[in-house]
Design an enzyme around this catalytic site. Structure first.
Site, PDB file in Angstrom:
ATOM      1  N   LYS A 114       0.826  -1.404  -0.060  1.00  0.00           N
ATOM      2  CA  LYS A 114       0.014   0.121  -0.034  1.00  0.00           C
ATOM      3  C   LYS A 114       0.984   1.268  -0.105  1.00  0.00           C
ATOM      4  O   LYS A 114       0.535   2.341  -0.492  1.00  0.00           O
ATOM      5  CB  LYS A 114      -0.813   0.086   1.239  1.00  0.00           C
ATOM      6  N   LYS A 198      -4.851  -9.253  -6.956  1.00  0.00           N
ATOM      7  CA  LYS A 198      -6.106  -9.349  -6.168  1.00  0.00           C
ATOM      8  C   LYS A 198      -7.065  -8.242  -6.774  1.00  0.00           C
ATOM      9  O   LYS A 198      -6.720  -7.267  -7.125  1.00  0.00           O
ATOM     10  CB  LYS A 198      -5.718  -8.791  -4.821  1.00  0.00           C
ATOM     11  N   LYS A 201     -10.600  -2.550  -4.451  1.00  0.00           N
ATOM     12  CA  LYS A 201     -11.247  -1.143  -4.792  1.00  0.00           C
ATOM     13  C   LYS A 201     -10.410  -0.189  -5.247  1.00  0.00           C
ATOM     14  O   LYS A 201     -11.002   0.933  -5.810  1.00  0.00           O
ATOM     15  CB  LYS A 201     -12.229  -0.736  -3.543  1.00  0.00           C
TER      16      LYS A 201
HETATM   17  P1  TYM Z   1     -10.868  -4.459   3.669  1.00  0.00           P
HETATM   18  O1  TYM Z   1     -11.770  -3.333   4.242  1.00  0.00           O
HETATM   19  O2  TYM Z   1      -9.717  -4.388   2.839  1.00  0.00           O
HETATM   20  O3  TYM Z   1     -11.347  -5.770   3.173  1.00  0.00           O
HETATM   21  C1  TYM Z   1     -12.721  -6.235   4.009  1.00  0.00           C
HETATM   22  C2  TYM Z   1     -12.713  -7.798   3.724  1.00  0.00           C
HETATM   23  O4  TYM Z   1     -12.720  -8.125   2.350  1.00  0.00           O
HETATM   24  C3  TYM Z   1     -11.612  -9.296   2.366  1.00  0.00           C
HETATM   25  N1  TYM Z   1     -11.313  -8.940   0.774  1.00  0.00           N
HETATM   26  C4  TYM Z   1     -11.120  -9.813   0.084  1.00  0.00           C
HETATM   27  N2  TYM Z   1     -11.366 -11.121  -0.038  1.00  0.00           N
HETATM   28  C5  TYM Z   1     -10.953 -12.105  -1.031  1.00  0.00           C
HETATM   29  N3  TYM Z   1     -10.528 -11.602  -2.172  1.00  0.00           N
HETATM   30  C6  TYM Z   1     -10.449 -10.168  -2.347  1.00  0.00           C
HETATM   31  N4  TYM Z   1     -10.028  -9.556  -3.578  1.00  0.00           N
HETATM   32  C7  TYM Z   1     -10.626  -9.544  -1.169  1.00  0.00           C
HETATM   33  N5  TYM Z   1     -10.536  -8.121  -1.260  1.00  0.00           N
HETATM   34  C8  TYM Z   1     -10.861  -7.945   0.303  1.00  0.00           C
HETATM   35  C9  TYM Z   1     -10.771  -8.727   3.280  1.00  0.00           C
HETATM   36  O5  TYM Z   1      -9.829 -10.062   3.484  1.00  0.00           O
HETATM   37  C10 TYM Z   1     -11.659  -8.436   4.497  1.00  0.00           C
HETATM   38  O6  TYM Z   1     -11.928  -9.584   5.098  1.00  0.00           O
HETATM   39  N6  TYM Z   1      -7.812  -4.750   7.643  1.00  0.00           N
HETATM   40  C11 TYM Z   1      -9.108  -5.021   7.411  1.00  0.00           C
HETATM   41  C12 TYM Z   1     -10.213  -4.556   8.044  1.00  0.00           C
HETATM   42  C13 TYM Z   1     -10.185  -4.870   9.768  1.00  0.00           C
HETATM   43  C14 TYM Z   1     -10.514  -6.071  10.194  1.00  0.00           C
HETATM   44  C15 TYM Z   1     -10.349  -5.814  11.641  1.00  0.00           C
HETATM   45  C16 TYM Z   1     -10.803  -7.314   9.670  1.00  0.00           C
HETATM   46  C17 TYM Z   1     -10.041  -3.831  10.586  1.00  0.00           C
HETATM   47  N7  TYM Z   1     -10.181  -4.436  11.828  1.00  0.00           N
HETATM   48  C18 TYM Z   1     -10.630  -6.775  12.420  1.00  0.00           C
HETATM   49  C19 TYM Z   1     -11.204  -8.015  10.690  1.00  0.00           C
HETATM   50  C20 TYM Z   1     -11.113  -8.042  11.969  1.00  0.00           C
HETATM   51  C21 TYM Z   1      -9.266  -4.621   5.777  1.00  0.00           C
HETATM   52  O7  TYM Z   1      -8.613  -3.674   5.438  1.00  0.00           O
HETATM   53  O8  TYM Z   1     -10.204  -5.170   5.211  1.00  0.00           O
END
Ligand code: TYM
Length: 333
Positions: A114, A198, A201
Site C-alpha cells: 500500500k 487481487k 477497490k
Molecule cells: P478490507 O476493508 O480491505 O476488506 C474487507 C474484507 O474483504 C476481504 N477481501 C477479499 N477477500 C477475497 N478476495 C479479495 N480480492 C478481497 N479483497 C478484500 C478482506 O480480506 C477483508 O476480510 N484490515 C481489514 C479490516 C479490519 C478487520 C479488523 C478485519 C479492520 N479491523 C478486525 C477483521 C478484524 C481490511 O482492510 O479489510
C-alpha cells in the site's frame, strides 16, 4: 462453547465481489448460526490511514453498514457499528503499539504494497494499522475472525500481540488468542483483468472488479470482457495450474453458486469460456442484484442506518469499555 465472531470492513467505497465472497458472505453464514455472537465493524479509523473526502466518508460508512444488512446480517442478532464511535479501539491500539516490536510490523507485506515506492510519504497510521486491527479484535475477546486471505498476516500479528501482552503482564489468557476463519478455497478473488492481482477497490480499472452496486448490464459487460486464456476449460483441478484467469473465473462461479470446484469442473469441463461467462454473468446478477437493490433502498434511509449504527455502538461500547478498563488496570494505570 459459543463463538464470538468479530470482523471489519473499511468504508472506502466500491465494495466488490472480493469483499463479498471473501468476507461478507461468510459473515452472513456465521450470523445465521444461533450459537454465535457476531460483531461486525465499519472500520472508519482504518479508512483514514489514507486521505478521505469528508462527505464521501460519511456516505461510505452508511453504505458499508447498508451492505452488511442488505447481504443478510440480522441487526437484532448481530452488532453492527462504526469503529470511531467506540473510544476503546483507539486507546487499545495505543496500548498495544507500546507492546509490539517494530520488527513485527516491518514484516507486514500489505504496508509495503500500500505504501508503494515512496514509503516516507505513507502515514504513520498506515504503518501501525495492523495494531488497530489487533485492538479491534482483542477488545471483544473474539474467538474467530472471518476474513479474506489477504488479512492472514495481520491475524497472525494479532495472535502474537495477544500472547506477548499476556506474557509481559503475567495475565495468562486475559487477551484471547483468536482463530482466523479463512476459507481454504475462494478466499482470494482476483482481478477480472489480471489473474495474478487481487480484486481491489483501489484498482484504477473499474473493469477489474464487480462492485456490489453494479447494474445487471455492468456485470454482464465486465464478465464478457474478463480476461481468459485460449484453452478450453479442463475437467480436473490439476490442469488449472498456471492458468490464473481460468482458476479465478471458475472459483468465482463455484463460490457464488455454493458448489465445489470439482462440481464446477464437471459442469464446464471441455466447454469454452464463452459458455461459462454466460452462466457466470447470470448467476452473479441473480445473487448480487437483490443485494444492490436493498443497498440502494437502505442508503436512502439515512436515519435508519444512523440508528442501527448508534445502537450497535452502544452495545459495542459496553463490551469494549469493560475490557479496556481491565487492560488499564493490568498495566498499572
Ligand atoms: P478490507 O476493508 O480491505 O476488506 C474487507 C474484507 O474483504 C476481504 N477481501 C477479499 N477477500 C477475497 N478476495 C479479495 N480480492 C478481497 N479483497 C478484500 C478482506 O480480506 C477483508 O476480510 N484490515 C481489514 C479490516 C479490519 C478487520 C479488523 C478485519 C479492520 N479491523 C478486525 C477483521 C478484524 C481490511 O482492510 O479489510
Amino acid at each position: 462453547m459459543s463463538k464470538i465472531i468479530f470482523s471489519g470492513v473499511q468504508p472506502t467505497g466500491n465494495l466488490h465481489l472480493g469483499n463479498y465472497l471473501g468476507a461478507i458472505k461468510n459473515f452472513v453464514e456465521l450470523n445465521n448460526d444461533k450459537e454465535n455472537q457476531c460483531i461486525f465493524c465499519v472500520v472508519d479509523l482504518h479508512a483514514i490511514t489514507v486521505k478521505q473526502d469528508k462527505d464521501e466518508l460519511k456516505n461510505n460508512i452508511r453504505e458499508t453498514a447498508a451492505t452488511f444488512i442488505a447481504s443478510g446480517i440480522d441487526t437484532s442478532k448481530s452488532i453492527i457499528f462504526n469503529q470511531s464511535e467506540v473510544h476503546a479501539h483507539a486507546e487499545g491500539s495505543w496500548i498495544l503499539s507500546c507492546m509490539a516490536p517494530m520488527g513485527w510490523l516491518n514484516r507486514m507485506t500489505q504496508f509495503k504494497e500500500k505504501a508503494g515506492k515512496d514509503k516516507e510519504k505513507a502515514s504513520v497510521g498506515l504503518y501501525i494499522y495492523p495494531i488497530l486491527m489487533a485492538s479491534d479484535i482483542l477488545l471483544y475477546d473474539a474467538t474467530h475472525v472471518p476474513v479474506g486471505e489477504d488479512q492472514k498476516q495481520h491475524l497472525e500479528l494479532t495472535r502474537d500481540i495477544a500472547q506477548k501482552f499476556n506474557k509481559d503482564f503475567n495475565c495468562e489468557n486475559f487477551l484471547k488468542v483468536p482463530e482466523p476463519l479463512i476459507k481454504k478455497k475462494f478466499s482470494r478473488i482476483m482481478s477480472l483483468k489480471d489473474g495474478l492481482k487481487k480484486m481491489s477497490k483501489s484498482d484504477p480499472s473499474d473493469l477489474s472488479r464487480i462492485n456490489l452496486t453494479d447494474s445487471k448490464d455492468e456485470i454482464l459487460n465486465k464478465i464478457k470482457k474478463a480476461k481468459t486464456d485460449s484453452y478450453p476449460i479442463p475437467n480436473e483441478e490439476i490442469k488449472l495450474k498456471d492458468r490464473p484467469e481460468a482458476q479465478n473465473l471458475l472459483g468465482i462461479y463455484s463460490s457464488i453458486s455454493n458448489q465445489t470446484l470439482d462440481e464446477t469442473l464437471n459442469e464446464f469441463g471441455g466447454k469454452n469460456f464463452s459458455d461459462l461467462k454466460v452462466q457466470l454473468a447470470e448467476i452473479l446478477s441473480n445473487k448480487i442484484s437483490p443485494i444492490t437493490k436493498e443497498i440502494k433502498k437502505l442508503t436512502n434511509d439515512k436515519e435508519y442506518l444512523d440508528k442501527i449504527l448508534l445502537e450497535g455502538a452502544s452495545k459495542a461500547e459496553e463490551i469494549a469499555g469493560q475490557k479496556i478498563k481491565e487492560m488499564k488496570k493490568i498495566i498499572g494505570f
